[in-house]
Design a protein around this motif. Structure first.
Motif, PDB file in Angstrom:
ATOM      1  N   THR A 164      68.244   1.809  23.197  1.00 25.75           N
ATOM      2  CA  THR A 164      67.280   0.952  23.877  1.00 25.75           C
ATOM      3  C   THR A 164      68.043   0.351  25.058  1.00 25.75           C
ATOM      4  OG1 THR A 164      67.796  -1.114  22.708  1.00 25.75           O
ATOM      5  CG2 THR A 164      66.209   0.393  21.644  1.00 25.75           C
ATOM      6  N   GLY A 168      65.996   6.118  24.735  1.00 26.16           N
ATOM      7  CA  GLY A 168      65.252   7.117  23.986  1.00 26.16           C
ATOM      8  C   GLY A 168      66.044   7.621  22.796  1.00 26.16           C
ATOM      9  N   ARG A 169      65.538   8.699  22.211  1.00 28.41           N
ATOM     10  CA  ARG A 169      66.190   9.332  21.053  1.00 28.41           C
ATOM     11  C   ARG A 169      66.777  10.655  21.506  1.00 28.41           C
ATOM     12  NH1 ARG A 169      63.118   9.489  15.705  1.00 28.41           N
ATOM     13  NH2 ARG A 169      65.211  10.116  15.311  1.00 28.41           N
ATOM     14  N   TRP A 170      68.021  10.914  21.090  1.00 29.12           N
ATOM     15  CA  TRP A 170      68.770  12.076  21.553  1.00 29.12           C
ATOM     16  C   TRP A 170      69.365  12.835  20.374  1.00 29.12           C
ATOM     17  CZ3 TRP A 170      68.931  13.006  26.782  1.00 29.12           C
ATOM     18  CH2 TRP A 170      68.506  11.951  27.612  1.00 29.12           C
ATOM     19  N   SER A 189      62.829  12.025  22.526  1.00 28.10           N
ATOM     20  CA  SER A 189      61.722  11.184  22.998  1.00 28.10           C
ATOM     21  C   SER A 189      62.253  10.193  24.015  1.00 28.10           C
ATOM     22  CB  SER A 189      61.042  10.450  21.840  1.00 28.10           C
ATOM     23  OG  SER A 189      61.920   9.539  21.240  1.00 28.10           O
ATOM     24  N   PHE A 236      61.746   4.318  22.266  1.00 31.32           N
ATOM     25  CA  PHE A 236      61.917   4.093  20.834  1.00 31.32           C
ATOM     26  C   PHE A 236      61.484   2.677  20.513  1.00 31.32           C
ATOM     27  CE2 PHE A 236      64.442   2.631  17.207  1.00 31.32           C
ATOM     28  CZ  PHE A 236      64.027   3.548  16.278  1.00 31.32           C
ATOM     29  N   ARG A 277      67.222  15.346  24.792  1.00 29.74           N
ATOM     30  CA  ARG A 277      66.262  14.264  24.545  1.00 29.74           C
ATOM     31  C   ARG A 277      65.179  14.701  23.566  1.00 29.74           C
ATOM     32  NH1 ARG A 277      64.992   9.671  27.491  1.00 29.74           N
ATOM     33  NH2 ARG A 277      66.017  10.436  29.377  1.00 29.74           N
ATOM     34  N   THR A 297      73.631   0.120  13.957  1.00 35.67           N
ATOM     35  CA  THR A 297      73.111  -0.296  15.253  1.00 35.67           C
ATOM     36  C   THR A 297      74.043  -1.323  15.862  1.00 35.67           C
ATOM     37  OG1 THR A 297      70.838   0.100  14.532  1.00 35.67           O
ATOM     38  CG2 THR A 297      71.139  -1.312  16.454  1.00 35.67           C
ATOM     39  N   GLN A 352      58.488   2.771  13.287  1.00 30.45           N
ATOM     40  CA  GLN A 352      59.110   3.684  12.340  1.00 30.45           C
ATOM     41  C   GLN A 352      58.731   3.297  10.919  1.00 30.45           C
ATOM     42  OE1 GLN A 352      61.050   6.444  13.232  1.00 30.45           O
ATOM     43  NE2 GLN A 352      60.100   5.887  15.161  1.00 30.45           N
ATOM     44  N   THR A 383      70.025   6.831  19.103  1.00 33.82           N
ATOM     45  CA  THR A 383      68.914   6.127  19.718  1.00 33.82           C
ATOM     46  C   THR A 383      69.444   5.004  20.593  1.00 33.82           C
ATOM     47  OG1 THR A 383      67.525   6.608  17.800  1.00 33.82           O
ATOM     48  CG2 THR A 383      66.773   4.870  19.287  1.00 33.82           C
ATOM     49  N   TYR A 408      72.416   0.411  20.634  1.00 38.46           N
ATOM     50  CA  TYR A 408      72.783   1.808  20.406  1.00 38.46           C
ATOM     51  C   TYR A 408      72.818   2.022  18.907  1.00 38.46           C
ATOM     52  CZ  TYR A 408      76.218   5.611  19.705  1.00 38.46           C
ATOM     53  OH  TYR A 408      76.875   6.738  19.288  1.00 38.46           O
ATOM     54  N   ASP A 409      72.079   3.012  18.426  1.00 38.02           N
ATOM     55  CA  ASP A 409      72.029   3.350  17.009  1.00 38.02           C
ATOM     56  C   ASP A 409      72.618   4.749  16.862  1.00 38.02           C
ATOM     57  OD1 ASP A 409      71.242   4.369  14.483  1.00 38.02           O
ATOM     58  OD2 ASP A 409      69.475   3.100  14.453  1.00 38.02           O
TER      59      ASP A 409
END
Length: 101
Positions: free
Chosen positions: A20, A8-10, A80, A83, A78, A30, A88, A18, A24-25
């Motif tokens: 997945t 998710g997005r943090w 969301s 992702f 958090r 990324t 986007q 972000t 890791y972004d």
């Protein structure tokens, strides 16, 4: 296979991170996640070059991000649960991960 709980997005204060199941972004770059080790609600993520981060006490609403290199810790909340980069608008390619948190 079910997604890892950290996917998710943090909002980690310094940047929005972000995750997945495989990347890791850190907000500017990324990186592919090469390995994930789980111990209860704690996760250790391994990247190219031996770079490691830990995600501790992962819950539905928060986690603690820990740098394996510096020991820096960030309290993240958090934004969301999932992702999907293809959703986007205006997204542009980013450079490969270079060690920034």
């Amino acid at each position: 296979m079910e997604a890892y709980p950290f996917v998710g997005r943090w909002d980690c204060g310094v940047e929005v991170f972000t995750f997945t199941d495989s990347t890791y972004d850190n907000g500017t770059q990324t990186a592919p996640i090469r390995n994930v080790t789980r111990d209860g609600r704690n996760f250790t993520l391994l990247f190219d070059g031996g770079y490691v981060i830990a995600l501790a006490a992962v819950t539905d609403t928060g986690l603690t991000w820990v740098s394996g290199k510096t020991g820096d810790q960030l309290a993240c909340r958090r934004l969301s649960r999932c992702f999907r980069p293809e959703l986007q608008q205006g997204s542009k390619p980013r450079s490969s991960f270079g060690g920034k948190p």
